[in-house]
Design a protein around this motif. Structure first.
Motif, PDB file in Angstrom:
ATOM      1  N   TYR A   7      27.022  37.909  35.628  1.00  0.00           N
ATOM      2  CA  TYR A   7      28.161  38.819  35.554  1.00  0.00           C
ATOM      3  C   TYR A   7      29.461  38.055  35.304  1.00  0.00           C
ATOM      4  O   TYR A   7      30.231  38.378  34.398  1.00  0.00           O
ATOM      5  N   PHE A   8      29.693  37.020  36.106  1.00  0.00           N
ATOM      6  CA  PHE A   8      30.914  36.234  35.926  1.00  0.00           C
ATOM      7  C   PHE A   8      30.818  35.347  34.683  1.00  0.00           C
ATOM      8  O   PHE A   8      31.845  34.966  34.117  1.00  0.00           O
ATOM      9  N   GLY A   9      29.596  35.008  34.281  1.00  0.00           N
ATOM     10  CA  GLY A   9      29.423  34.251  33.047  1.00  0.00           C
ATOM     11  C   GLY A   9      29.917  35.020  31.837  1.00  0.00           C
ATOM     12  O   GLY A   9      30.481  34.443  30.900  1.00  0.00           O
ATOM     13  N   LEU A  10      29.730  36.338  31.865  1.00  0.00           N
ATOM     14  CA  LEU A  10      30.230  37.171  30.773  1.00  0.00           C
ATOM     15  C   LEU A  10      31.757  37.138  30.727  1.00  0.00           C
ATOM     16  O   LEU A  10      32.359  37.051  29.650  1.00  0.00           O
ATOM     17  N   ALA A  11      32.384  37.199  31.901  1.00  0.00           N
ATOM     18  CA  ALA A  11      33.852  37.107  31.952  1.00  0.00           C
ATOM     19  C   ALA A  11      34.321  35.761  31.416  1.00  0.00           C
ATOM     20  O   ALA A  11      35.335  35.683  30.705  1.00  0.00           O
ATOM     21  N   PHE A  12      33.572  34.708  31.728  1.00  0.00           N
ATOM     22  CA  PHE A  12      33.928  33.381  31.234  1.00  0.00           C
ATOM     23  C   PHE A  12      33.812  33.318  29.708  1.00  0.00           C
ATOM     24  O   PHE A  12      34.692  32.763  29.034  1.00  0.00           O
ATOM     25  N   LEU A  13      32.741  33.861  29.155  1.00  0.00           N
ATOM     26  CA  LEU A  13      32.554  33.820  27.707  1.00  0.00           C
ATOM     27  C   LEU A  13      33.669  34.568  26.984  1.00  0.00           C
ATOM     28  O   LEU A  13      34.138  34.129  25.930  1.00  0.00           O
ATOM     29  N   VAL A  87      35.716  26.160  36.206  1.00  0.00           N
ATOM     30  CA  VAL A  87      35.086  26.011  34.896  1.00  0.00           C
ATOM     31  C   VAL A  87      36.034  26.454  33.786  1.00  0.00           C
ATOM     32  O   VAL A  87      36.121  25.808  32.732  1.00  0.00           O
ATOM     33  N   MET A  88      36.748  27.535  34.017  1.00  0.00           N
ATOM     34  CA  MET A  88      37.724  27.991  33.023  1.00  0.00           C
ATOM     35  C   MET A  88      38.785  26.932  32.763  1.00  0.00           C
ATOM     36  O   MET A  88      39.126  26.646  31.606  1.00  0.00           O
ATOM     37  N   GLU A  89      39.295  26.331  33.836  1.00  0.00           N
ATOM     38  CA  GLU A  89      40.326  25.311  33.680  1.00  0.00           C
ATOM     39  C   GLU A  89      39.775  24.067  32.979  1.00  0.00           C
ATOM     40  O   GLU A  89      40.429  23.507  32.087  1.00  0.00           O
ATOM     41  N   LEU A  90      38.591  23.630  33.366  1.00  0.00           N
ATOM     42  CA  LEU A  90      37.997  22.437  32.755  1.00  0.00           C
ATOM     43  C   LEU A  90      37.755  22.639  31.261  1.00  0.00           C
ATOM     44  O   LEU A  90      38.069  21.760  30.443  1.00  0.00           O
ATOM     45  N   CYS A  91      37.195  23.778  30.891  1.00  0.00           N
ATOM     46  CA  CYS A  91      36.914  24.039  29.484  1.00  0.00           C
ATOM     47  C   CYS A  91      38.203  24.190  28.682  1.00  0.00           C
ATOM     48  O   CYS A  91      38.282  23.744  27.537  1.00  0.00           O
ATOM     49  N   THR A  92      39.214  24.805  29.286  1.00  0.00           N
ATOM     50  CA  THR A  92      40.509  24.934  28.609  1.00  0.00           C
ATOM     51  C   THR A  92      41.109  23.559  28.334  1.00  0.00           C
ATOM     52  O   THR A  92      41.608  23.286  27.232  1.00  0.00           O
ATOM     53  N   LEU A  93      41.045  22.669  29.328  1.00  0.00           N
ATOM     54  CA  LEU A  93      41.589  21.319  29.148  1.00  0.00           C
ATOM     55  C   LEU A  93      40.763  20.514  28.151  1.00  0.00           C
ATOM     56  O   LEU A  93      41.318  19.723  27.374  1.00  0.00           O
ATOM     57  N   ALA A  94      39.443  20.695  28.164  1.00  0.00           N
ATOM     58  CA  ALA A  94      38.592  19.994  27.194  1.00  0.00           C
ATOM     59  C   ALA A  94      38.938  20.420  25.771  1.00  0.00           C
ATOM     60  O   ALA A  94      39.017  19.576  24.860  1.00  0.00           O
TER      61      ALA A  94
END
Length: 216
Positions: A7-13, A87-94
């Protein structure tokens, strides 16, 4: 728990799709047009996590509350929200590292490359702002708490603006602390303070979240 992760994975995608589209647009714009047309966006790219993730999580109260409303244990939902924020912050920074590196490889005038050593600094600052955004959602609805929420939002805006102004060289402010790197003493202290504040805010968020009345 698996369904909760999905469920939260969908929000992340959904979130990361928007961030990727923004990075691709800015990188291509910097590649095929004069840099001045996209200069503000290219220089602000390292600070995306300070704005996008907190605003996304703060604006998705119903999405975050839905699992608890349907009976999911609050601790499990809270844990997934915290993991989602990191995870959102890490991927944004990457993506910011990738984007700034590509722009610098094409344009020698661009000097705002975000190194790997700068990721912990911006991650700690971004998580502090994100935890403030989450805490503001779950404070009780009394007059004092409403005032606290407003003050917290103002602090978030001031903190994000201050960090952005401090990091963005394009604004023209001489920066003795540039480049951003976690091993530099000033940035190391800043990172530790932000990390400690983020943990304290996270604990406070859980305290209010476990007692909050969930409304959709």
């Amino acid at each position: 728990m698996r369904n909760l992760v999905r469920y939260f994975g969908l929000a992340f995608l959904q979130y990361i799709g928007v961030v990727m589209a923004f990075v691709v647009l800015v990188v291509l714009g910097a590649r095929y047009t004069p840099l001045s047309l996209f200069e503000s966006y290219t220089y602000m790219m390292p600070t995306m996590g300070l704005w996008l993730a907190p605003l996304t999580l703060a604006g998705c109260h119903s999405t975050m509350a839905l699992p608890t409303y349907f009976g999911v244990r609050r601790w499990n939902a809270f844990l997934c929200i915290q993991i989602l924020a990191v995870v959102m912050e890490l991927c944004t920074l990457a993506l910011a590292v990738l984007g700034t590196t590509l722009i610098a490889s094409w344009n020698p005038e661009y000097d705002m490359v975000l190194s790997v050593g700068g990721i912990p600094v911006l991650l700690a600052a971004s998580l502090t702002v994100t935890e403030m955004a989450l805490l503001a959602q779950y404070l009780p609805r009394g007059a004092k708490q409403r005032t606290a929420s407003i003050l917290m939002v103002l602090i978030m805006i001031v903190l994000s603006c201050s960090i952005t102004i401090g990091f963005v060289k394009a604004i023209g402010i001489p920066l003795a602390l540039f480049p951003i790197h976690v091993l530099r003493p000033g940035w190391a202290v800043f990172t530790l303070v932000c990390a400690a504040v983020a943990v304290i805010l996270g604990v406070a968020t859980w305290r209010f979240y476990r007692k909050a009345v969930i409304r959709l």
